[in-house]
Design a protein around this motif. Sequence first.
Motif, PDB file in Angstrom:
ATOM      1  N   LEU A 198      -1.158  26.649  36.481  1.00 58.38           N
ATOM      2  CA  LEU A 198      -0.364  25.444  36.707  1.00 58.38           C
ATOM      3  C   LEU A 198      -1.188  24.183  36.481  1.00 58.38           C
ATOM      4  N   GLU A 199      -0.484  23.065  36.307  1.00 55.72           N
ATOM      5  CA  GLU A 199      -1.097  21.741  36.262  1.00 55.72           C
ATOM      6  C   GLU A 199      -2.084  21.581  35.100  1.00 55.72           C
ATOM      7  N   VAL A 200      -1.783  22.224  33.991  1.00 57.06           N
ATOM      8  CA  VAL A 200      -2.628  22.074  32.802  1.00 57.06           C
ATOM      9  C   VAL A 200      -2.213  20.784  32.090  1.00 57.06           C
ATOM     10  N   PRO A 201      -3.146  19.860  31.798  1.00 56.08           N
ATOM     11  CA  PRO A 201      -2.788  18.583  31.161  1.00 56.08           C
ATOM     12  C   PRO A 201      -1.999  18.790  29.877  1.00 56.08           C
ATOM     13  N   LYS A 202      -1.067  17.877  29.613  1.00 57.83           N
ATOM     14  CA  LYS A 202      -0.194  18.028  28.446  1.00 57.83           C
ATOM     15  C   LYS A 202      -0.935  17.871  27.123  1.00 57.83           C
ATOM     16  N   TYR A 203      -2.136  17.276  27.159  1.00 54.18           N
ATOM     17  CA  TYR A 203      -2.920  17.163  25.931  1.00 54.18           C
ATOM     18  C   TYR A 203      -3.762  18.428  25.685  1.00 54.18           C
ATOM     19  N   ALA A 204      -3.700  19.384  26.602  1.00 55.47           N
ATOM     20  CA  ALA A 204      -4.509  20.600  26.463  1.00 55.47           C
ATOM     21  C   ALA A 204      -3.967  21.480  25.342  1.00 55.47           C
ATOM     22  N   ASP A 205      -4.866  22.057  24.601  1.00 53.35           N
ATOM     23  CA  ASP A 205      -4.505  22.950  23.499  1.00 53.35           C
ATOM     24  C   ASP A 205      -4.577  24.388  24.005  1.00 53.35           C
ATOM     25  N   ILE A 206      -3.574  24.782  24.789  1.00 57.24           N
ATOM     26  CA  ILE A 206      -3.562  26.128  25.357  1.00 57.24           C
ATOM     27  C   ILE A 206      -2.499  26.946  24.643  1.00 57.24           C
ATOM     28  N   GLU A 207      -2.830  28.197  24.305  1.00 55.85           N
ATOM     29  CA  GLU A 207      -1.956  29.011  23.472  1.00 55.85           C
ATOM     30  C   GLU A 207      -1.816  30.420  24.030  1.00 55.85           C
ATOM     31  N   VAL A 208      -0.759  31.104  23.596  1.00 54.17           N
ATOM     32  CA  VAL A 208      -0.583  32.514  23.926  1.00 54.17           C
ATOM     33  C   VAL A 208      -1.771  33.301  23.382  1.00 54.17           C
ATOM     34  N   GLY A 209      -2.303  34.171  24.212  1.00 47.82           N
ATOM     35  CA  GLY A 209      -3.466  34.965  23.820  1.00 47.82           C
ATOM     36  C   GLY A 209      -4.776  34.442  24.368  1.00 47.82           C
ATOM     37  N   ASP A 210      -4.778  33.203  24.920  1.00 49.69           N
ATOM     38  CA  ASP A 210      -6.003  32.656  25.513  1.00 49.69           C
ATOM     39  C   ASP A 210      -6.359  33.437  26.776  1.00 49.69           C
ATOM     40  N   THR A 211      -7.648  33.702  26.959  1.00 50.11           N
ATOM     41  CA  THR A 211      -8.137  34.344  28.175  1.00 50.11           C
ATOM     42  C   THR A 211      -8.448  33.282  29.217  1.00 50.11           C
ATOM     43  N   ILE A 212      -7.960  33.479  30.439  1.00 52.60           N
ATOM     44  CA  ILE A 212      -8.193  32.548  31.539  1.00 52.60           C
ATOM     45  C   ILE A 212      -9.262  33.123  32.462  1.00 52.60           C
ATOM     46  N   THR A 213     -10.256  32.309  32.792  1.00 51.72           N
ATOM     47  CA  THR A 213     -11.360  32.722  33.659  1.00 51.72           C
ATOM     48  C   THR A 213     -11.526  31.721  34.802  1.00 51.72           C
ATOM     49  N   THR A 214     -12.354  32.097  35.778  1.00 53.68           N
ATOM     50  CA  THR A 214     -12.663  31.185  36.873  1.00 53.68           C
ATOM     51  C   THR A 214     -13.543  30.037  36.378  1.00 53.68           C
ATOM     52  N   THR A 215     -13.594  28.969  37.158  1.00 54.67           N
ATOM     53  CA  THR A 215     -14.364  27.782  36.777  1.00 54.67           C
ATOM     54  C   THR A 215     -15.516  27.553  37.748  1.00 54.67           C
ATOM     55  N   GLU A 216     -16.341  26.578  37.432  1.00 54.06           N
ATOM     56  CA  GLU A 216     -17.435  26.208  38.326  1.00 54.06           C
ATOM     57  C   GLU A 216     -16.931  25.448  39.555  1.00 54.06           C
ATOM     58  N   PHE A 217     -15.645  25.071  39.568  1.00 54.28           N
ATOM     59  CA  PHE A 217     -15.105  24.357  40.726  1.00 54.28           C
ATOM     60  C   PHE A 217     -14.918  25.277  41.928  1.00 54.28           C
ATOM     61  N   SER A 218     -14.856  26.578  41.686  1.00 55.46           N
ATOM     62  CA  SER A 218     -14.616  27.517  42.776  1.00 55.46           C
ATOM     63  C   SER A 218     -15.871  27.703  43.610  1.00 55.46           C
ATOM     64  N   SER A 219     -15.690  27.690  44.913  1.00 54.16           N
ATOM     65  CA  SER A 219     -16.823  27.921  45.808  1.00 54.16           C
ATOM     66  C   SER A 219     -17.049  29.407  46.058  1.00 54.16           C
ATOM     67  N   ARG A 220     -16.049  30.228  45.787  1.00 57.78           N
ATOM     68  CA  ARG A 220     -16.144  31.649  46.094  1.00 57.78           C
ATOM     69  C   ARG A 220     -16.456  32.503  44.870  1.00 57.78           C
ATOM     70  N   PHE A 221     -15.928  32.121  43.719  1.00 56.09           N
ATOM     71  CA  PHE A 221     -16.059  32.938  42.520  1.00 56.09           C
ATOM     72  C   PHE A 221     -17.050  32.321  41.534  1.00 56.09           C
ATOM     73  N   PRO A 222     -17.958  33.135  40.994  1.00 59.18           N
ATOM     74  CA  PRO A 222     -18.808  32.625  39.916  1.00 59.18           C
ATOM     75  C   PRO A 222     -17.945  32.206  38.727  1.00 59.18           C
ATOM     76  N   ALA A 223     -18.408  31.250  37.965  1.00 60.77           N
ATOM     77  CA  ALA A 223     -17.676  30.820  36.774  1.00 60.77           C
ATOM     78  C   ALA A 223     -17.649  31.943  35.745  1.00 60.77           C
TER      79      ALA A 223
END
Length: 294
Positions: A198-223
């Motif tokens: 959710l909340e992906v900026p409208k200028y983002a180039d996100i497409e079907v088939g992209d792999t989603i991973t955790t980010t450095e913003f998470s305190s619990r999960f490694p990026a």
Amino acid sequence: MNQFLLLLRRIYFTIMFIALELIAFSYYSNNSVYVNAKVIDASSVLMGHVHTGMSEVGSYFRLKRDNEALMDRIVELENRLESYRVTEALRQRDSTYTGLAIGEEQYAYMKAHVVNNSINRKDNYITLDKGMLDGVVRDMAILSDGCLVGYVVACSDRYSVGLSFLNSKFVTSGQSEKKGYYGSVRWDGVDYGKGKLLEVPKYADIEVGDTITTTEFSSRFPAGIPIGVVTEVEMVNGINYEARLDMFVRFGSLYNVELISSRDVIERLTLESSVTGEPEGYRGTEADSLPAIY
């Protein structure tokens, strides 16, 4: 005894027929060198198939032991890799690891087994067979085959309970592995194999088939922990994108999992909570009251 004699009487002709067939076959096969060679060859093939089948059955029953050994090896290698990361980062003066000394890895890994798991409720939890006596603490990340599952919210001496991704209170940050655009990731609340970005900026180039991973913003999960792959993308109110995900983890068959602890998680969550009252990834009541049975 009478029952046994009656049984023999019933199958007498069958036994006699089989015995005579064996005698005839033995006489026939030994009467010719060519036939005898053919019989021996056929017997060798048959026994080869039998031994192969027995070997495969034995391999099947050894799977649990082999999986345990594999999990031990994975955890050992993950801990070694984390140590190498720290050493290399210190060598290059990487600011990400400022303040860490050699031997003070940011993340530590251990294995655990799932002993209870729900998938068909609004708020699902996972019980693991490791607890405080094994070094488990709250907020440790839970992974399966290196992919996101959830995180620990409560511990006893020998067991721990994790907040599953399949929980309305679970949320973390996720990003496109290749393009770096990020948003909030959570369960879709319906299908235990589906998630939402959710909340992906409208200028983002996100497409079907992209792999989603955790980010450095998470305190619990490694990026870089894999979450899922994008299957649909749609614009919401002309402001943000919303993407549907196929999750990498099969939550209906969880058993072997990894626990990851961060040496900074308690300090970070405590600091954020003192300022905002709501640290990253926390949405109020995930550990306030766990159900007795779930």
